[in-house]
Design a protein around this motif. Structure first.
Motif, mmCIF file in Angstrom:
data_model
loop_
_atom_site.group_PDB
_atom_site.id
_atom_site.type_symbol
_atom_site.label_atom_id
_atom_site.label_comp_id
_atom_site.label_asym_id
_atom_site.label_seq_id
_atom_site.Cartn_x
_atom_site.Cartn_y
_atom_site.Cartn_z
ATOM 1 N N VAL A 1 41.006 48.454 48.568
ATOM 2 C CA VAL A 1 42.097 47.914 49.368
ATOM 3 C C VAL A 1 41.739 46.557 49.963
ATOM 4 O O VAL A 1 42.568 45.667 50.054
ATOM 5 C CB VAL A 1 42.454 48.900 50.510
ATOM 6 N N GLU A 2 40.498 46.404 50.341
ATOM 7 C CA GLU A 2 40.059 45.223 51.072
ATOM 8 C C GLU A 2 39.532 44.143 50.121
ATOM 9 O O GLU A 2 38.618 44.389 49.336
ATOM 10 C CB GLU A 2 38.932 45.654 52.022
ATOM 11 N N HIS B 1 35.202 35.680 42.023
ATOM 12 C CA HIS B 1 36.275 35.150 42.865
ATOM 13 C C HIS B 1 36.734 36.247 43.828
ATOM 14 O O HIS B 1 35.974 37.123 44.149
ATOM 15 C CB HIS B 1 37.400 34.541 42.036
ATOM 16 N N GLN B 2 37.966 36.222 44.252
ATOM 17 C CA GLN B 2 38.411 37.174 45.264
ATOM 18 C C GLN B 2 38.869 38.467 44.581
ATOM 19 O O GLN B 2 39.834 38.480 43.825
ATOM 20 C CB GLN B 2 39.549 36.572 46.077
ATOM 21 N N SER C 1 36.922 46.893 41.736
ATOM 22 C CA SER C 1 37.263 46.205 40.487
ATOM 23 C C SER C 1 36.071 45.454 39.897
ATOM 24 O O SER C 1 35.964 45.345 38.673
ATOM 25 C CB SER C 1 38.438 45.252 40.695
ATOM 26 N N ILE C 2 35.159 44.947 40.742
ATOM 27 C CA ILE C 2 33.985 44.279 40.167
ATOM 28 C C ILE C 2 33.047 45.293 39.528
ATOM 29 O O ILE C 2 32.423 45.010 38.512
ATOM 30 C CB ILE C 2 33.236 43.382 41.181
ATOM 31 N N VAL C 3 32.973 46.497 40.101
ATOM 32 C CA VAL C 3 32.155 47.551 39.491
ATOM 33 C C VAL C 3 32.735 47.930 38.132
ATOM 34 O O VAL C 3 32.008 48.052 37.152
ATOM 35 C CB VAL C 3 32.041 48.777 40.428
#
Length: 134
Positions: free
Chosen positions: A81-82, A90-91, A96-98
Protein backbone atom coordinates in the motif's frame (compact mmCIF):
# COMPACT_ATOMS: atom_id res chain seq x y z
CA UNK A 1 22.94 -46.48 5.27
CA UNK A 2 22.84 -44.33 8.40
CA UNK A 3 20.03 -41.79 8.61
CA UNK A 4 20.46 -38.56 10.55
CA UNK A 5 17.33 -37.25 12.26
CA UNK A 6 16.75 -33.63 13.23
CA UNK A 7 14.73 -32.83 16.32
CA UNK A 8 13.41 -29.36 17.13
CA UNK A 9 14.26 -28.54 20.68
CA UNK A 10 17.07 -27.28 22.81
CA UNK A 11 20.49 -27.40 21.14
CA UNK A 12 22.58 -29.74 23.26
CA UNK A 13 25.73 -31.68 22.74
CA UNK A 14 26.32 -34.93 24.57
CA UNK A 15 29.07 -36.97 22.86
CA UNK A 16 28.06 -40.21 24.58
CA UNK A 17 24.46 -39.79 23.46
CA UNK A 18 25.16 -38.70 19.87
CA UNK A 19 27.71 -41.31 18.85
CA UNK A 20 26.25 -43.67 16.32
CA UNK A 21 22.60 -42.66 16.78
CA UNK A 22 22.60 -39.86 14.20
CA UNK A 23 20.29 -37.54 16.14
CA UNK A 24 20.90 -33.77 16.07
CA UNK A 25 18.94 -31.33 18.19
CA UNK A 26 18.25 -27.94 16.63
CA UNK A 27 16.36 -25.16 18.34
CA UNK A 28 14.16 -22.66 16.52
CA UNK A 29 16.73 -19.87 16.45
CA UNK A 30 19.37 -22.04 14.79
CA UNK A 31 16.84 -23.47 12.34
CA UNK A 32 15.77 -19.99 11.19
CA UNK A 33 19.43 -18.95 10.99
CA UNK A 34 20.17 -22.01 8.81
CA UNK A 35 17.22 -21.20 6.53
CA UNK A 36 18.34 -17.55 6.20
CA UNK A 37 21.88 -18.56 5.32
CA UNK A 38 20.74 -20.99 2.65
CA UNK A 39 18.43 -18.32 1.20
CA UNK A 40 21.31 -15.85 1.03
CA UNK A 41 23.60 -18.44 -0.57
CA UNK A 42 21.05 -18.99 -3.32
CA UNK A 43 20.78 -15.23 -3.89
CA UNK A 44 24.57 -14.85 -4.00
CA UNK A 45 24.93 -17.73 -6.48
CA UNK A 46 22.44 -16.05 -8.79
CA UNK A 47 24.22 -12.71 -8.34
CA UNK A 48 27.51 -14.31 -9.34
CA UNK A 49 25.90 -15.64 -12.53
CA UNK A 50 24.48 -12.20 -13.31
CA UNK A 51 27.82 -10.53 -12.61
CA UNK A 52 29.54 -12.45 -15.39
CA UNK A 53 26.69 -11.93 -17.88
CA UNK A 54 26.57 -9.07 -20.42
CA UNK A 55 25.67 -5.49 -19.60
CA UNK A 56 21.89 -6.11 -19.62
CA UNK A 57 22.05 -8.09 -16.38
CA UNK A 58 24.20 -5.62 -14.45
CA UNK A 59 21.08 -3.78 -13.27
CA UNK A 60 19.58 -7.04 -12.00
CA UNK A 61 22.84 -7.75 -10.17
CA UNK A 62 22.82 -4.32 -8.51
CA UNK A 63 19.18 -4.73 -7.50
CA UNK A 64 19.80 -8.12 -5.87
CA UNK A 65 22.89 -6.77 -4.14
CA UNK A 66 21.26 -3.63 -2.80
CA UNK A 67 17.74 -4.81 -1.93
CA UNK A 68 18.39 -8.14 -0.24
CA UNK A 69 16.51 -7.27 2.97
CA UNK A 70 12.99 -7.31 1.47
CA UNK A 71 13.69 -10.83 0.20
CA UNK A 72 14.24 -11.98 3.80
CA UNK A 73 11.09 -10.37 5.20
CA UNK A 74 7.91 -12.31 5.75
CA UNK A 75 5.44 -11.86 2.95
CA UNK A 76 2.88 -10.38 5.35
CA UNK A 77 5.36 -7.67 6.41
CA UNK A 78 5.91 -6.36 2.86
CA UNK A 79 3.97 -3.22 2.13
CA UNK A 80 1.59 -3.35 -0.80
CA UNK A 81 0.00 0.00 0.00
CA UNK A 82 2.79 2.39 0.92
CA UNK A 83 4.94 3.88 -1.85
CA UNK A 84 8.67 4.09 -1.24
CA UNK A 85 11.40 5.42 -3.48
CA UNK A 86 13.90 2.78 -4.54
CA UNK A 87 16.57 4.36 -6.78
CA UNK A 88 17.00 1.29 -8.98
CA UNK A 89 13.25 0.67 -9.22
CA UNK A 90 11.92 4.23 -8.90
CA UNK A 91 8.77 4.71 -6.83
CA UNK A 92 7.18 1.36 -6.02
CA UNK A 93 5.69 -0.86 -3.34
CA UNK A 94 8.06 -3.15 -1.44
CA UNK A 95 5.98 -6.15 -2.50
CA UNK A 96 6.28 -5.24 -6.18
CA UNK A 97 10.09 -4.97 -6.10
CA UNK A 98 10.27 -8.42 -4.49
CA UNK A 99 8.03 -9.84 -7.22
CA UNK A 100 10.18 -8.27 -9.92
CA UNK A 101 13.40 -9.65 -8.40
CA UNK A 102 11.82 -13.10 -8.09
CA UNK A 103 11.05 -13.04 -11.81
CA UNK A 104 14.79 -12.99 -12.65
CA UNK A 105 15.35 -16.69 -12.00
CA UNK A 106 12.83 -19.50 -11.32
CA UNK A 107 15.24 -21.00 -8.77
CA UNK A 108 15.15 -17.79 -6.75
CA UNK A 109 11.35 -17.75 -6.83
CA UNK A 110 11.08 -21.39 -5.72
CA UNK A 111 13.60 -20.75 -2.95
CA UNK A 112 11.67 -17.67 -1.80
CA UNK A 113 8.34 -19.49 -1.54
CA UNK A 114 9.89 -22.43 0.30
CA UNK A 115 11.50 -19.93 2.67
CA UNK A 116 8.11 -18.24 3.24
CA UNK A 117 6.42 -21.58 3.96
CA UNK A 118 9.13 -22.56 6.44
CA UNK A 119 8.83 -19.19 8.21
CA UNK A 120 5.07 -19.65 8.36
CA UNK A 121 5.54 -23.12 9.83
CA UNK A 122 7.92 -21.75 12.44
CA UNK A 123 5.49 -18.99 13.40
CA UNK A 124 2.48 -21.29 13.86
CA UNK A 125 4.66 -23.97 15.44
CA UNK A 126 3.80 -26.92 13.26
CA UNK A 127 5.05 -29.95 15.13
CA UNK A 128 6.41 -31.66 12.05
CA UNK A 129 7.90 -30.02 8.95
CA UNK A 130 6.41 -32.91 6.95
CA UNK A 131 2.90 -31.64 7.83
CA UNK A 132 3.76 -28.45 5.96
CA UNK A 133 4.19 -30.24 2.63
CA UNK A 134 1.26 -32.66 2.94
Amino acid sequence: MEVCKYVLGKLTYNPAHCEGCGVRNIDRFHLVQLINRSKNKCRINIMNKLKTDPHDNRKKYRRLKRYWKPLLKKESELSGVEYNYYPLFHQRFAASIVEEMLAYYPKLKANYWLYQELLKAMSIRISSIRDLFN
